[in-house]
Write a protein that holds these residues in place. Structure first.
Motif, PDB file in Angstrom:
ATOM      1  N   THR A  61       1.383  -0.883   0.158  1.00 52.74           N
ATOM      2  CA  THR A  61      -0.388   0.020   0.167  1.00 52.74           C
ATOM      3  C   THR A  61       0.681   0.880  -0.123  1.00 52.74           C
ATOM      4  O   THR A  61       1.890   1.327   0.376  1.00 52.74           O
ATOM      5  N   GLN A  62       0.246   2.171  -0.850  1.00 56.67           N
ATOM      6  CA  GLN A  62       1.448   3.307  -0.937  1.00 56.67           C
ATOM      7  C   GLN A  62       0.630   4.773  -0.600  1.00 56.67           C
ATOM      8  O   GLN A  62      -0.839   4.398  -1.541  1.00 56.67           O
ATOM      9  N   ASP A  63       0.364   5.215   0.235  1.00 58.25           N
ATOM     10  CA  ASP A  63      -0.486   6.745   0.140  1.00 58.25           C
ATOM     11  C   ASP A  63       0.476   8.314  -0.147  1.00 58.25           C
ATOM     12  O   ASP A  63       0.555   9.379  -0.012  1.00 58.25           O
ATOM     13  N   MET A  64       0.988   7.539  -1.314  1.00 55.08           N
ATOM     14  CA  MET A  64       1.637   9.302  -2.253  1.00 55.08           C
ATOM     15  C   MET A  64       0.645   9.311  -3.116  1.00 55.08           C
ATOM     16  O   MET A  64       1.074  10.674  -4.290  1.00 55.08           O
ATOM     17  N   ASN A  65       0.414   9.074  -3.619  1.00 58.75           N
ATOM     18  CA  ASN A  65      -1.110   9.154  -4.645  1.00 58.75           C
ATOM     19  C   ASN A  65      -0.149   9.081  -6.666  1.00 58.75           C
ATOM     20  O   ASN A  65      -0.905   9.698  -6.520  1.00 58.75           O
ATOM     21  N   HIS A  66       0.405   7.596  -6.221  1.00 52.94           N
ATOM     22  CA  HIS A  66       1.156   7.349  -6.864  1.00 52.94           C
ATOM     23  C   HIS A  66       1.079   7.055  -7.865  1.00 52.94           C
ATOM     24  O   HIS A  66      -0.250   5.512  -7.592  1.00 52.94           O
ATOM     25  N   ASN A  67       0.513   7.128  -9.730  1.00 56.87           N
ATOM     26  CA  ASN A  67       0.278   6.229 -10.033  1.00 56.87           C
ATOM     27  C   ASN A  67       1.125   5.443 -10.609  1.00 56.87           C
ATOM     28  O   ASN A  67       0.083   3.744 -10.147  1.00 56.87           O
ATOM     29  N   TYR A  68       1.633   4.451 -10.497  1.00 63.94           N
ATOM     30  CA  TYR A  68       3.157   3.989 -10.996  1.00 63.94           C
ATOM     31  C   TYR A  68       3.212   3.142 -10.038  1.00 63.94           C
ATOM     32  O   TYR A  68       3.854   3.404  -8.832  1.00 63.94           O
ATOM     33  N   MET A  69       3.015   1.619 -10.064  1.00 65.34           N
ATOM     34  CA  MET A  69       3.274   0.818  -8.865  1.00 65.34           C
ATOM     35  C   MET A  69       4.622  -0.292  -9.570  1.00 65.34           C
ATOM     36  O   MET A  69       4.350  -1.196 -10.787  1.00 65.34           O
ATOM     37  N   TYR A  70       5.604  -0.731  -8.857  1.00 66.59           N
ATOM     38  CA  TYR A  70       6.041  -1.756  -8.439  1.00 66.59           C
ATOM     39  C   TYR A  70       5.749  -3.569  -8.245  1.00 66.59           C
ATOM     40  O   TYR A  70       6.801  -2.692  -6.635  1.00 66.59           O
ATOM     41  N   TRP A  71       6.437  -4.428  -8.676  1.00 71.43           N
ATOM     42  CA  TRP A  71       6.753  -5.575  -7.340  1.00 71.43           C
ATOM     43  C   TRP A  71       8.032  -5.883  -7.964  1.00 71.43           C
ATOM     44  O   TRP A  71       8.793  -6.431  -9.614  1.00 71.43           O
ATOM     45  N   TYR A  72       9.353  -6.179  -7.374  1.00 69.51           N
ATOM     46  CA  TYR A  72      10.503  -6.437  -7.190  1.00 69.51           C
ATOM     47  C   TYR A  72      10.987  -7.649  -6.455  1.00 69.51           C
ATOM     48  O   TYR A  72      10.361  -8.126  -5.941  1.00 69.51           O
ATOM     49  N   ARG A  73      12.284  -8.741  -7.136  1.00 66.25           N
ATOM     50  CA  ARG A  73      12.428  -9.379  -5.876  1.00 66.25           C
ATOM     51  C   ARG A  73      13.741  -8.889  -5.834  1.00 66.25           C
ATOM     52  O   ARG A  73      14.763  -8.735  -7.144  1.00 66.25           O
ATOM     53  N   GLN A  74      14.528  -9.305  -5.326  1.00 69.47           N
ATOM     54  CA  GLN A  74      16.106  -9.058  -4.727  1.00 69.47           C
ATOM     55  C   GLN A  74      16.828  -9.953  -4.457  1.00 69.47           C
ATOM     56  O   GLN A  74      16.725 -11.190  -2.898  1.00 69.47           O
ATOM     57  N   ASP A  75      17.377 -11.095  -5.211  1.00 67.56           N
ATOM     58  CA  ASP A  75      18.619 -12.366  -5.199  1.00 67.56           C
ATOM     59  C   ASP A  75      20.440 -11.705  -4.840  1.00 67.56           C
ATOM     60  O   ASP A  75      20.140 -10.941  -4.870  1.00 67.56           O
TER      61      ASP A  75
ATOM     62  N   PRO B  12      10.888 -23.297  -4.361  1.00 66.57           N
ATOM     63  CA  PRO B  12      12.450 -22.720  -3.839  1.00 66.57           C
ATOM     64  C   PRO B  12      12.198 -21.955  -4.514  1.00 66.57           C
ATOM     65  O   PRO B  12      13.534 -21.212  -4.146  1.00 66.57           O
ATOM     66  N   SER B  13      12.594 -21.836  -6.034  1.00 68.76           N
ATOM     67  CA  SER B  13      13.212 -20.966  -6.754  1.00 68.76           C
ATOM     68  C   SER B  13      12.570 -19.492  -6.164  1.00 68.76           C
ATOM     69  O   SER B  13      12.782 -18.263  -6.428  1.00 68.76           O
ATOM     70  N   GLN B  14      11.019 -19.321  -6.079  1.00 68.96           N
ATOM     71  CA  GLN B  14      10.923 -18.439  -5.076  1.00 68.96           C
ATOM     72  C   GLN B  14      11.190 -17.447  -3.828  1.00 68.96           C
ATOM     73  O   GLN B  14      10.621 -16.510  -3.364  1.00 68.96           O
ATOM     74  N   THR B  15      12.282 -17.701  -3.170  1.00 69.57           N
ATOM     75  CA  THR B  15      12.598 -17.329  -2.204  1.00 69.57           C
ATOM     76  C   THR B  15      13.610 -16.303  -2.686  1.00 69.57           C
ATOM     77  O   THR B  15      14.564 -16.754  -3.560  1.00 69.57           O
ATOM     78  N   SER B  16      12.957 -15.334  -1.558  1.00 69.30           N
ATOM     79  CA  SER B  16      13.628 -14.438  -2.164  1.00 69.30           C
ATOM     80  C   SER B  16      13.249 -12.997  -0.855  1.00 69.30           C
ATOM     81  O   SER B  16      12.581 -13.556  -0.514  1.00 69.30           O
ATOM     82  N   VAL B  17      13.770 -11.830  -1.483  1.00 72.28           N
ATOM     83  CA  VAL B  17      13.672 -10.306  -0.390  1.00 72.28           C
ATOM     84  C   VAL B  17      12.280  -9.515  -1.380  1.00 72.28           C
ATOM     85  O   VAL B  17      12.441  -9.063  -2.803  1.00 72.28           O
TER      86      VAL B  17
END
Lengths: 113, 113
Positions: free
Chosen positions: B24-38, B83-88
């Motif tokens: 959730t974001q409260d900055m009224n931003h139009n763009y949102m993203y999902w990343y994974r970091q290995d 298991p390949s989805q283990t990530s941050v």
């Protein structure tokens, strides 16, 4: 070949030293060049950005972009222990694709007191 | 001003289970993203959204789904965890005027065993 290459380090320097970080890239369409700082177990935060080529200075931080060589750098002067973090370079194309960032692997920096 | 919030902070899943990561974001931003970091791999874009009702695949979308019914929320669904989805996992948002400046949440550490 990765689109953005960044040496993951780690890099360890004494307090007060100059830290030099760099990235190379292969996509000549990149126009925005960013440096994000990520403290341990936190999300990245934007440190600096540069549009196209040239230098940008912000306090102890200087970002340089050399588009002819496809090479960007970040310099940290008078480094402090609080600068210990992972530094990620990021790049994006202009226009309709500029919301997609391509990230480097990140360089972990430790500044020793 | 909370910025970008993510829940949960940590989760352990068994292979084949499903879960939803909340953002959730409260900055009224139009763009949102999902990343994974290995480790040593930088940030990889999973999905992104340029506004409510609009989503698109990023670099590594397989095994994930998203929805964007409101400007504020952008949940990420993992079906049949592997298991390949283990990530941050990091959620981020940005305005359309400066999409290179992405604001990240604190991350969700996911382990699939």
């Amino acid at each position: 070949q990765k689109e953005v290459e960044q040496d993951p380090g780690p890099l360890s320097v004494p307090e007060g030293a100059i830290v030099s970080l760099n990235c190379t890239y292969s996509n000549s369409a990149f126009q925005y060049f960013m440096w994000y700082r990520q403290y341990s177990r936190k999300g990245p935060e934007l440190l600096m950005y540069t549009y196209s080529s040239g230098n940008k200075e912000d306090g102890r931080f200087t970002a340089q972009v050399d588009k002819s060589s496809k090479y960007i750098s970040l310099f940290i002067r008078d480094s402090q222990p609080s600068d210990s973090a992972t530094y990620l370079c990021a790049m994006s194309e202009l226009q309709s694709n500029d919301y997609k960032l391509s990230f480097g692997a990140g360089t972990t920096v430790t500044v020793r007191a | 001003n909370a910025g970008v919030t993510q829940t949960p902070k940590f989760r352990i899943l068994k292979i084949g289970q499903s879960m939803t990561l909340q953002c959730t974001q409260d900055m009224n931003h139009n763009y949102m993203y999902w990343y994974r970091q290995d480790p040593g791999m930088g940030l990889k874009l999973i999905y992104y959204s340029v506004g409510a009702g609009i989503t698109d695949k990023g670099e590594v979308p397989n095994g994930y789904n998203v929805s964007r019914s409101t400007t504020e929320d952008f949940p990420l669904r993992l079906e049949l965890a592997a298991p390949s989805q283990t990530s941050v996992y990091f959620c981020a948002s940005s305005s359309s005027m400066s999409s290179y400046e992405q604001y990240f949440g604190p991350g969700t550490r996911l382990t699939v065993t």
